[in-house]
Design a protein around this motif. Structure first.
Motif, mmCIF file in Angstrom:
data_model
loop_
_atom_site.group_PDB
_atom_site.id
_atom_site.type_symbol
_atom_site.label_atom_id
_atom_site.label_comp_id
_atom_site.label_asym_id
_atom_site.label_seq_id
_atom_site.Cartn_x
_atom_site.Cartn_y
_atom_site.Cartn_z
ATOM 1 N N VAL A 150 0.851 -1.201 0.000
ATOM 2 C CA VAL A 150 0.000 0.000 0.000
ATOM 3 C C VAL A 150 0.887 1.252 0.000
ATOM 4 C CG1 VAL A 150 -1.674 1.318 1.378
ATOM 5 C CG2 VAL A 150 -1.969 -1.159 1.091
ATOM 6 N N HIS A 151 1.943 1.201 0.791
ATOM 7 C CA HIS A 151 2.892 2.323 0.832
ATOM 8 C C HIS A 151 3.468 2.570 -0.561
ATOM 9 C CE1 HIS A 151 6.882 4.163 1.563
ATOM 10 N NE2 HIS A 151 6.224 4.829 2.495
ATOM 11 N N ASN B 295 3.939 6.026 -5.228
ATOM 12 C CA ASN B 295 3.952 6.186 -6.699
ATOM 13 C C ASN B 295 2.978 7.247 -7.178
ATOM 14 O OD1 ASN B 295 5.832 4.206 -7.006
ATOM 15 N ND2 ASN B 295 4.381 2.612 -7.638
ATOM 16 N N VAL B 296 1.795 7.315 -6.561
ATOM 17 C CA VAL B 296 0.764 8.196 -7.117
ATOM 18 C C VAL B 296 0.725 9.575 -6.448
ATOM 19 C CG1 VAL B 296 -0.682 6.203 -7.739
ATOM 20 C CG2 VAL B 296 -1.184 7.437 -5.624
ATOM 21 N N ALA B 297 1.543 9.791 -5.388
ATOM 22 C CA ALA B 297 1.377 11.002 -4.562
ATOM 23 C C ALA B 297 1.334 12.298 -5.374
ATOM 24 C CB ALA B 297 2.483 11.070 -3.513
ATOM 25 N N MET C 192 0.788 6.927 6.627
ATOM 26 C CA MET C 192 2.006 6.110 6.615
ATOM 27 C C MET C 192 2.886 6.408 5.400
ATOM 28 S SD MET C 192 0.929 2.309 5.606
ATOM 29 C CE MET C 192 0.463 1.850 3.958
ATOM 30 N N THR C 193 2.379 7.193 4.442
ATOM 31 C CA THR C 193 3.161 7.482 3.232
ATOM 32 C C THR C 193 3.659 8.921 3.283
ATOM 33 O OG1 THR C 193 1.729 5.958 2.040
ATOM 34 C CG2 THR C 193 3.139 7.365 0.704
ATOM 35 N N GLU C 194 4.931 9.070 3.545
ATOM 36 C CA GLU C 194 5.470 10.413 3.729
ATOM 37 C C GLU C 194 5.272 11.279 2.493
ATOM 38 O OE1 GLU C 194 9.613 10.583 4.801
ATOM 39 O OE2 GLU C 194 9.329 12.580 5.680
ATOM 40 N N GLN C 195 5.360 10.673 1.312
ATOM 41 C CA GLN C 195 5.247 11.442 0.076
ATOM 42 C C GLN C 195 3.877 12.123 -0.040
ATOM 43 O OE1 GLN C 195 8.179 11.744 -1.420
ATOM 44 N NE2 GLN C 195 7.159 13.323 -2.648
#
Ligand SMILES: C[S@@+](CC[C@H](N)C(=O)[O-])C[C@H]1O[C@@H](n2cnc3c(N)ncnc32)[C@H](O)[C@@H]1O
Length: 250
Positions: A25-26, A31-33, A95-98
């Motif tokens: 998921v991360h 990838n899409v951020a 959880m996704t820093e981007q």
């Protein structure tokens, strides 16, 4: 000796070990951020904005409230909350820093930074003490979480007594014909659109599959009650394409 769990879960239509889902998921959201916001508008034809506004209508933010927006991504819910509350504070956890980096840039452009914190963390193990927040939101996030009951227990723990949970998530359309038509759109249009706009069809294939795997409105309502929330209710949006679930920590 390292112990590994043999439990499995779903990642879209794939069955994967529980220990692998969060990493996948991360990867999707990293990838899409940079294209996440534009893709949301294109895929939903702007309707996600109406759903997020409906969430605020039901939530009715009040001045001075402290919000925790889990899986908050680029900050859509927190921005709306602060606009409606007039004053208050929002913590965006993801959880996704981007995704948070994209959101922080938006906050700086809109001069909202002073009322916002951006925290990298996991919905299933929140880095906050018990009884901290007035409101907990999670918008289009919970279906990505490995163990949904753990996330709901954590929501209950960090809310103050009298605090409110509100979940916005894709759901199941009760009308089978409409569900059929919606599935044709989701599976045939969204991954190619992801390829065109974000150069990534696999991530958008996961996103549409994950919608199909999420429990229906009543099953999810029961999960919220099982986590300890009271006066739990839901409202369908756009005939059940999405739904809002609300519950209170009494
Ligand atoms: C579809 S985006 C939603 C973003 C935003 N809330 C919105 O409504 O536009 C889902 C987000 O959930 C985050 N996420 C998924 N699993 C998570 C977890 N276990 N803990 C925290 N964030 C998570 C992802 O990193 C991603 O940013």
């Amino acid at each position: 000796m390292t112990q590994t769990s043999d439990k499995t879960t779903h990642f879209g239509f794939q069955t994967v070990p529980e220990s692998e889902k969060a990493g996948k998921v991360h990867g999707v959201f990293t990838n899409v951020a940079s294209k996440y916001d534009v893709m949301n508008d294109v895929m939903s034809m702007g309707i996600h904005r109406i759903w997020k506004d409906a969430m605020m209508d039901w939530l009715a933010p009040r001045a001075g409230q402290k919000l925790l927006d889990v899986a908050g991504g680029t900050g859509d819910i927190s921005f709306r909350f602060l606009d409606r509350a007039g004053s208050g504070h929002a913590t965006v956890l993801d959880m996704t820093e981007q995704m948070l980096i994209e959101g922080r840039q938006r906050a700086e452009a809109g001069e909202k930074s002073a009322s916002l914190d951006w925290v990298v963390g996991d919905a299933m193990a929140l880095p906050f003490p018990d009884n901290t927040f007035d409101v907990y939101t999670i918008s289009f996030g919970i279906r990505n979480v490995t163990r949904v009951p753990d996330a709901l227990s954590e929501a209950f723990r960090v809310l103050k007594p009298g605090g409110r949970l509100m979940v916005l998530e894709f759901s199941q359309i009760p009308n089978p014909m409409m569900q059929w038509a919606y599935d044709r759109y989701s599976f045939n249009v969204i991954p190619p659109m992801g390829k065109l706009i974000a150069n990534d069809s696999d991530s958008y294939q996961y996103l549409v599959e994950s919608i199909r795997k999420f429990p229906d409105q009543d099953t999810f309502l029961q999960m919220i009650k099982d986590a300890g929330f009271e006066n739990a209710k839901y409202r369908n949006l756009s005939m059940g394409i999405a739904a809002l679930h609300s519950g209170w920590k009494i």
